[in-house]
Write a protein that holds these residues in place. Structure first.
Motif, mmCIF file in Angstrom:
data_model
loop_
_atom_site.group_PDB
_atom_site.id
_atom_site.type_symbol
_atom_site.label_atom_id
_atom_site.label_comp_id
_atom_site.label_asym_id
_atom_site.label_seq_id
_atom_site.Cartn_x
_atom_site.Cartn_y
_atom_site.Cartn_z
ATOM 1 N N GLY A 106 34.398 11.648 24.955
ATOM 2 C CA GLY A 106 33.118 12.531 24.708
ATOM 3 C C GLY A 106 32.273 11.859 23.873
ATOM 4 O O GLY A 106 31.470 12.610 23.406
ATOM 5 N N GLU A 107 33.355 10.981 22.562
ATOM 6 C CA GLU A 107 33.545 10.610 21.657
ATOM 7 C C GLU A 107 31.881 9.549 21.748
ATOM 8 O O GLU A 107 30.304 9.580 20.960
ATOM 9 N N LEU A 108 31.347 9.297 22.630
ATOM 10 C CA LEU A 108 30.466 8.305 22.398
ATOM 11 C C LEU A 108 29.725 9.003 23.797
ATOM 12 O O LEU A 108 28.574 8.087 24.480
ATOM 13 N N MET A 109 29.658 10.129 24.237
ATOM 14 C CA MET A 109 28.261 10.479 24.893
ATOM 15 C C MET A 109 27.931 11.695 24.112
ATOM 16 O O MET A 109 28.258 12.212 23.492
ATOM 17 N N ALA A 110 26.366 11.587 24.334
ATOM 18 C CA ALA A 110 26.045 12.875 23.701
ATOM 19 C C ALA A 110 26.358 14.093 24.347
ATOM 20 O O ALA A 110 26.619 14.499 25.499
ATOM 21 N N GLU A 111 25.679 15.314 23.923
ATOM 22 C CA GLU A 111 25.823 16.139 23.624
ATOM 23 C C GLU A 111 25.095 16.596 25.289
ATOM 24 O O GLU A 111 24.269 17.690 25.087
ATOM 25 N N THR B 195 34.846 9.079 6.631
ATOM 26 C CA THR B 195 33.390 11.039 6.865
ATOM 27 C C THR B 195 34.562 11.083 6.906
ATOM 28 O O THR B 195 34.724 11.032 8.493
ATOM 29 N N PRO B 196 34.844 12.531 7.079
ATOM 30 C CA PRO B 196 35.489 13.436 8.488
ATOM 31 C C PRO B 196 35.063 13.364 9.238
ATOM 32 O O PRO B 196 33.609 14.072 9.550
ATOM 33 N N GLY B 197 35.638 13.850 10.140
ATOM 34 C CA GLY B 197 34.310 13.941 11.892
ATOM 35 C C GLY B 197 34.747 12.425 12.396
ATOM 36 O O GLY B 197 33.895 12.525 13.645
ATOM 37 N N ARG B 198 34.342 11.450 11.314
ATOM 38 C CA ARG B 198 33.745 10.118 12.250
ATOM 39 C C ARG B 198 34.178 9.247 11.621
ATOM 40 O O ARG B 198 34.162 7.913 12.428
ATOM 41 N N CYS B 199 35.898 9.425 11.302
ATOM 42 C CA CYS B 199 36.272 8.346 10.852
ATOM 43 C C CYS B 199 37.018 7.403 11.791
ATOM 44 O O CYS B 199 37.951 6.243 11.429
ATOM 45 N N PHE B 200 37.324 7.760 13.359
ATOM 46 C CA PHE B 200 37.579 7.379 14.055
ATOM 47 C C PHE B 200 37.011 6.421 15.131
ATOM 48 O O PHE B 200 38.001 6.428 15.965
ATOM 49 N N LEU B 201 36.054 6.697 15.119
ATOM 50 C CA LEU B 201 34.438 5.884 15.854
ATOM 51 C C LEU B 201 34.746 4.298 15.503
ATOM 52 O O LEU B 201 34.318 3.401 16.634
ATOM 53 N N LYS B 202 34.819 4.179 14.165
ATOM 54 C CA LYS B 202 35.249 2.315 14.482
ATOM 55 C C LYS B 202 36.647 2.014 14.854
ATOM 56 O O LYS B 202 36.062 0.862 16.128
ATOM 57 N N ARG B 203 37.762 2.600 15.659
ATOM 58 C CA ARG B 203 38.725 2.386 16.051
ATOM 59 C C ARG B 203 38.114 2.302 17.571
ATOM 60 O O ARG B 203 38.759 1.540 18.482
ATOM 61 N N THR B 204 37.990 3.456 17.949
ATOM 62 C CA THR B 204 37.425 3.937 19.551
ATOM 63 C C THR B 204 36.404 3.234 20.191
ATOM 64 O O THR B 204 36.920 2.432 21.040
ATOM 65 N N LEU B 205 35.307 2.392 19.250
ATOM 66 C CA LEU B 205 34.119 1.793 19.134
ATOM 67 C C LEU B 205 34.678 0.660 19.380
ATOM 68 O O LEU B 205 34.462 -1.053 20.465
ATOM 69 N N GLU C 5 21.862 11.588 34.651
ATOM 70 C CA GLU C 5 22.417 12.213 33.610
ATOM 71 C C GLU C 5 23.529 11.633 32.210
ATOM 72 O O GLU C 5 23.382 11.283 31.151
ATOM 73 N N LEU C 6 24.651 10.914 33.383
ATOM 74 C CA LEU C 6 25.764 10.474 32.873
ATOM 75 C C LEU C 6 24.797 8.893 32.115
ATOM 76 O O LEU C 6 25.472 8.706 30.723
ATOM 77 N N GLU C 7 24.195 7.890 32.308
ATOM 78 C CA GLU C 7 23.409 6.696 31.649
ATOM 79 C C GLU C 7 22.560 7.527 30.351
ATOM 80 O O GLU C 7 23.360 6.949 29.629
ATOM 81 N N GLU C 8 22.189 7.937 30.878
ATOM 82 C CA GLU C 8 21.552 9.121 29.004
ATOM 83 C C GLU C 8 22.075 9.041 28.184
ATOM 84 O O GLU C 8 21.593 8.970 27.375
ATOM 85 N N SER C 9 23.478 10.323 29.035
ATOM 86 C CA SER C 9 24.273 10.562 28.160
ATOM 87 C C SER C 9 25.199 9.264 27.095
ATOM 88 O O SER C 9 24.983 9.483 25.827
#
Length: 347
Positions: free
Chosen positions: A49-54, A146-156, A125-129
């Protein structure tokens, strides 16, 4: 004239009721499967979900979960009805309920078909997200403090390694964003300062990619810095060095992953719809044949069963006034409620 009229003997009616009892219990299992598939799809979507738009892409798994639960309830009731219909006298207790039950089951079966079509239609819709979500996540790759973003590096990084992909559309996407944090830049070096000043937004842009973009099948050590500079590396031509980095973008890789899941679920839902439709058809034949037996008064006599007592056109003309009346009452009620809400404010 009745549509698809079939003549039933006492033995055929009993066998039909017994078969439908078994099929309804099988449908309870298929309902549980639909619920499980919806839950599985929901977990798979939430996993990244972190890699998808709202965007509202949860409506498909939510509908599958709801349809699965309703299928279990409806078919459980249908199994009980068909079991009792083996005995004509027990049918009397269900006589008034069977027609509303068939109508509700018809609309439920239609919802199953809609669920199958929604599985095949959510790709756009999934592709756009994914496109918007991955682009946004890549911008925060450097924000490990940065709180809330500190795990994005590891996720990517995990994403690029697991799916053997790089960037959103390709590895060149990393050239357009600053993915190295300023805390790791040596501001005393003129080259670093010049790069920060070379664009309006003051970003440190390089023709390099994170380590997770490296192709493990490459015969040479991974080149992740100065990727587009042929003279910086010996015997290197970045236009033809396809083995050095993953060429596929992560959006395409994730889309292929989800497409396989969604198409498999869509096929399962479509098969369930055909199965539910056949069960509904059998229940309709059982209902009409038993009602004709009650009219004749002899439980052992032959009776006719049909899908519609009149032709399609006659049935539509019969139901149309009732539908119009219902729609009119609903419209009047809605307008009255709106008027009631507005009047206190105007006074």
């Amino acid at each position: 004239m009745a549509v698809l009229r079939v003549k039933f003997t006492k033995t055929k009616r009993d066998k039909l009721a017994q078969v439908l009892w078994i099929l309804n219990w099988i449908s309870v299992v298929t309902g549980a499967i639909l619920f499980s598939l919806g839950l599985f799809l929901k977990v798979e979507l939430n996993k990244r979900g972190e890699l998808m738009a709202e965007r509202d892409i949860q409506y498909v798994p939510n509908m599958l979960i709801a349809v699965g639960l309703i299928a279990c309830a409806i078919n459980f009731l249908g199994g009980k009805i068909c079991y009792d219909c083996v005995d004509t006298t027990k049918f009397l207790r269900w006589k008034l309920i069977m027609l509303p039950y068939i109508i509700c089951t018809f609309f439920f079966t239609f919802c199953v078909l809609v669920g199958a079509l929604m599985c095949y239609s959510m790709r756009g819709e999934l592709e756009e997200s994914l496109n918007l979500g991955l682009t946004e996540a890549m911008k925060f790759y450097k924000d490990t403090d940065t709180p809330g973003r500190c795990f994005l590096k590891r996720t990517l990084d995990y994403l690029q390694i697991e799916f053997q992909c790089c960037g959103n559309n390709g590895y060149k996407d990393w050239f357009q964003i600053q993915w190295i944090s300023n805390r790791y830049l040596d501001m005393s070096q003129k080259e670093v300062v010049d790069r920060l000043r070379s664009n309006v937004e003051g970003r440190y842009l390089i023709d390099g990619v994170p380590f997770s973009c490296c192709n493990i099948n490459s015969p040479r050590p991974c080149i992740q810095q100065q990727v587009s500079n042929n003279s910086a590396h010996f015997n290197y031509e970045h236009q033809t060095e396809e083995l050095n980095l993953w060429m596929k973008g992560c959006r395409q890789a994730l889309l292929e992953h989800y497409n396989y899941i969604i198409q498999s679920i869509g096929l399962a839902v479509l098969i369930t719809w055909l199965f539910e439709l056949s069960v509904l058809t059998g229940v309709r034949y059982l209902q009409t044949s038993l009602e004709n037996v009650l009219r004749q008064g002899d439980p052992n006599s032959e009776s006719d069963g049909w899908l519609l007592e009149n032709s399609f056109m006659e049935t539509a003309l019969t139901l149309w006034p009732g539908f119009c009346g219902f729609a009119t009452r609903l419209l009047i009620k809605t307008n009255c409620q709106l008027l009631f809400c507005i009047l206190p404010d105007s006074t």
